[in-house]
Write an enzyme that holds these catalytic residues in place. Structure first.
Site, PDB file in Angstrom:
ATOM      1  N   ARG A 113      35.903  24.446  54.737  1.00  0.00           N
ATOM      2  CA  ARG A 113      34.934  24.079  53.711  1.00  0.00           C
ATOM      3  C   ARG A 113      33.578  23.675  54.288  1.00  0.00           C
ATOM      4  O   ARG A 113      33.511  23.078  55.360  1.00  0.00           O
ATOM      5  CB  ARG A 113      35.492  22.936  52.860  1.00  0.00           C
ATOM      6  CG  ARG A 113      36.697  23.358  52.029  1.00  0.00           C
ATOM      7  CD  ARG A 113      37.406  22.182  51.387  1.00  0.00           C
ATOM      8  NE  ARG A 113      38.495  22.648  50.530  1.00  0.00           N
ATOM      9  CZ  ARG A 113      39.729  22.935  50.984  1.00  0.00           C
ATOM     10  NH1 ARG A 113      40.020  22.780  52.270  1.00  0.00           N
ATOM     11  NH2 ARG A 113      40.652  23.366  50.148  1.00  0.00           N
ATOM     12  N   HIS A 138      35.958  29.360  53.351  1.00  0.00           N
ATOM     13  CA  HIS A 138      36.443  30.534  54.077  1.00  0.00           C
ATOM     14  C   HIS A 138      35.512  31.741  54.029  1.00  0.00           C
ATOM     15  O   HIS A 138      35.953  32.885  53.971  1.00  0.00           O
ATOM     16  CB  HIS A 138      37.820  30.938  53.579  1.00  0.00           C
ATOM     17  CG  HIS A 138      38.911  29.962  53.906  1.00  0.00           C
ATOM     18  ND1 HIS A 138      38.938  29.235  55.079  1.00  0.00           N
ATOM     19  CD2 HIS A 138      40.018  29.585  53.201  1.00  0.00           C
ATOM     20  CE1 HIS A 138      40.015  28.460  55.087  1.00  0.00           C
ATOM     21  NE2 HIS A 138      40.675  28.649  53.968  1.00  0.00           N
ATOM     22  N   HIS A 212      44.725  32.832  58.992  1.00  0.00           N
ATOM     23  CA  HIS A 212      45.241  32.005  57.901  1.00  0.00           C
ATOM     24  C   HIS A 212      46.661  32.414  57.490  1.00  0.00           C
ATOM     25  O   HIS A 212      46.987  32.465  56.300  1.00  0.00           O
ATOM     26  CB  HIS A 212      44.286  32.104  56.708  1.00  0.00           C
ATOM     27  CG  HIS A 212      44.328  30.948  55.757  1.00  0.00           C
ATOM     28  ND1 HIS A 212      45.423  30.673  54.977  1.00  0.00           N
ATOM     29  CD2 HIS A 212      43.411  30.010  55.454  1.00  0.00           C
ATOM     30  CE1 HIS A 212      45.173  29.618  54.221  1.00  0.00           C
ATOM     31  NE2 HIS A 212      43.946  29.196  54.499  1.00  0.00           N
ATOM     32  N   THR A 213      47.521  32.692  58.442  1.00  0.00           N
ATOM     33  CA  THR A 213      48.895  33.064  58.129  1.00  0.00           C
ATOM     34  C   THR A 213      49.680  31.865  57.604  1.00  0.00           C
ATOM     35  O   THR A 213      49.572  30.757  58.111  1.00  0.00           O
ATOM     36  CB  THR A 213      49.586  33.644  59.368  1.00  0.00           C
ATOM     37  OG1 THR A 213      48.952  34.877  59.727  1.00  0.00           O
ATOM     38  CG2 THR A 213      51.064  33.912  59.117  1.00  0.00           C
ATOM     39  N   TYR A 214      50.477  32.117  56.576  1.00  0.00           N
ATOM     40  CA  TYR A 214      51.427  31.134  56.052  1.00  0.00           C
ATOM     41  C   TYR A 214      52.794  31.432  56.662  1.00  0.00           C
ATOM     42  O   TYR A 214      53.335  32.522  56.474  1.00  0.00           O
ATOM     43  CB  TYR A 214      51.557  31.250  54.534  1.00  0.00           C
ATOM     44  CG  TYR A 214      50.387  30.779  53.715  1.00  0.00           C
ATOM     45  CD1 TYR A 214      50.501  29.661  52.902  1.00  0.00           C
ATOM     46  CD2 TYR A 214      49.189  31.493  53.693  1.00  0.00           C
ATOM     47  CE1 TYR A 214      49.449  29.244  52.093  1.00  0.00           C
ATOM     48  CE2 TYR A 214      48.126  31.086  52.896  1.00  0.00           C
ATOM     49  CZ  TYR A 214      48.266  29.968  52.096  1.00  0.00           C
ATOM     50  OH  TYR A 214      47.225  29.563  51.298  1.00  0.00           O
ATOM     51  N   GLU A 342      45.790  26.556  61.251  1.00  0.00           N
ATOM     52  CA  GLU A 342      44.552  27.300  61.405  1.00  0.00           C
ATOM     53  C   GLU A 342      43.727  26.703  62.546  1.00  0.00           C
ATOM     54  O   GLU A 342      42.980  25.743  62.364  1.00  0.00           O
ATOM     55  CB  GLU A 342      43.762  27.256  60.104  1.00  0.00           C
ATOM     56  CG  GLU A 342      44.538  27.763  58.902  1.00  0.00           C
ATOM     57  CD  GLU A 342      43.937  27.281  57.596  1.00  0.00           C
ATOM     58  OE1 GLU A 342      42.726  27.517  57.383  1.00  0.00           O
ATOM     59  OE2 GLU A 342      44.663  26.653  56.799  1.00  0.00           O
TER      60      GLU A 342
END
Length: 378
Positions: A113, A138, A212-214, A342
């Site tokens: 942000r 982002h 930004h992988t979950y 991240e």
């Protein structure tokens, strides 16, 4: 399934070979069989969009040059059962049309942000899109996660990977400078996913790139509250009600953010009013060394993931805003079904003089290295 070489030399790009790996302390290990497959699945803005499969014989990573996406990571559990351990969509094509919370995406120009969607450099104020309330998130309306990168596959006796490049022109999403970025994503023989960024600019600008992988090491069957986390972090940056850092750097001692010894995530979520979306402070200055940031264990499956980085922080996000999301394989993702780690500079750093600077000047090179190392405990 039809596969097309992005090199244009064959209908099928299948680079397979075997190598033996020696260790000074152990005998020769079993053969490693590498393979790369590339399939053109769509076009976007007149550019080809590819789906890639990287395989080292033990685990697989799927990705795309659209958005620099990681779409799947398939690893074995302690019984040898291979499962996808990421939140994702069924196909790359869906990413072109279906809104999603940055599943697997490359986030930029500036990840995380920026307060009030603006910043000032040398007396000039740059206005950005407000994509998260009154704030910028982002990279904007069409950040790096929605760009088609120019790809090139590569391989040798220890890795298979895809190199991607993208030119973000001066003024794109409000940012100054023509920014040239190269992204490498590769799978190694020892089950490590490596991500590397390099960028240069022709005008003073700001930059903070990440992936930004979950993740869900249990194979995405339920939420991740049974995962065990350990962070090598002595501090974190508190946030306000809009998740903007207050400027304080706070010691984790005596707080739910103290993961310096292994903690079960569900216990810490309960102690922190429902979840985490915070920057964990790994170090104050960027150096070339790779530092062990985080270890995550999932006892039921035996899967372990160790994250290393040469950056200064990691945004720890526990999927707090997931709700009834129709994901891949007919699964519905809900709150806490995935977590993100991240690797990054600190959020809103341009607006806090005490935070590490995100400024990139002409003649400088931005570099950022991330490693996710996968293993199994029996």
């Amino acid at each position: 399934m039809k596969y097309t070489s992005i090199l244009g030399t064959a209908a099928i790009l299948s680079l397979a070979f075997a190598c033996s790996q020696k260790d000074t302390q152990e005998p020769i290990k079993e053969e490693i069989n590498f393979m790369i497959k590339a399939e053109q699945v769509a076009e976007h803005n007149g550019q080809p969009v590819f789906h890639y499969l990287l395989d080292n014989g033990n685990m697989q990573v799927e990705m795309s040059n659209y958005g620099g996406l990681i779409t799947k990571i398939i690893t074995p559990d302690k019984n040898g059962t291979k499962e996808n351990i990421t939140l994702t969509l069924d196909t790359v094509e869906e990413y072109l049309t279906k809104p999603n919370p940055f599943f697997g995406a490359t986030a930029g120009r500036v990840a995380n942000r920026i307060a009030d969607a603006k910043f000032t450099l040398d007396g000039t104020t740059y206005e950005l899109a407000k994509t998260n309330g009154d704030n910028h998130l982002h990279g904007g309306v069409e950040g790096f996660n929605k760009k088609v990168w120019t790809p090139e596959t590569y391989s040798n006796d220890s890795v298979v990977g895809v190199k991607m490049t993208y030119l973000s022109v001066d003024g794109e999403e409000g940012y100054p400078g023509n920014l040239e970025t190269t992204l490498w994503m590769e799978l190694t023989a020892d089950n490590t996913l490596r991500i590397r960024f390099e960028s240069t600019t022709d005008k003073k600008t700001i930059l903070n790139l990440t992936n930004h992988t979950y993740f869900n090491l249990g194979g995405v069957k339920r939420d991740v509250q049974d995962h065990e986390f350990q962070f090598w972090a002595d501090a974190y940056t508190p946030v306000d009600d809009e998740l903007i850092p207050t400027g304080e750097v706070k010691d984790v001692t005596g707080t739910p953010f103290d993961f310096r010894t292994p903690k079960i995530l569900g216990d810490q979520i309960a102690a922190n009013a429902g979840g985490f979306d915070h920057n964990m402070v790994m170090k104050m200055e960027k150096t070339a060394d790779m530092k062990h940031f985080v270890r995550v264990r999932h006892a039921e499956s035996g899967r372990v993931m160790d994250m290393y980085s040469d950056n200064m922080g990691v945004q720890f996000y526990t999927g707090n805003f997931l709700s009834n999301f129709a994901g891949a394989d007919g699964k519905t993702y809900d709150k806490h079904w995935g977590f993100c780690l991240e690797s990054q500079n600190w959020p809103d750093a341009i607006n806090h003089d005490n935070f590490p600077s995100p400024i990139l000047n002409p003649g400088e090179k931005y570099t950022h290295n991330i490693e996710y190392r996968f293993s199994v405990e029996k």
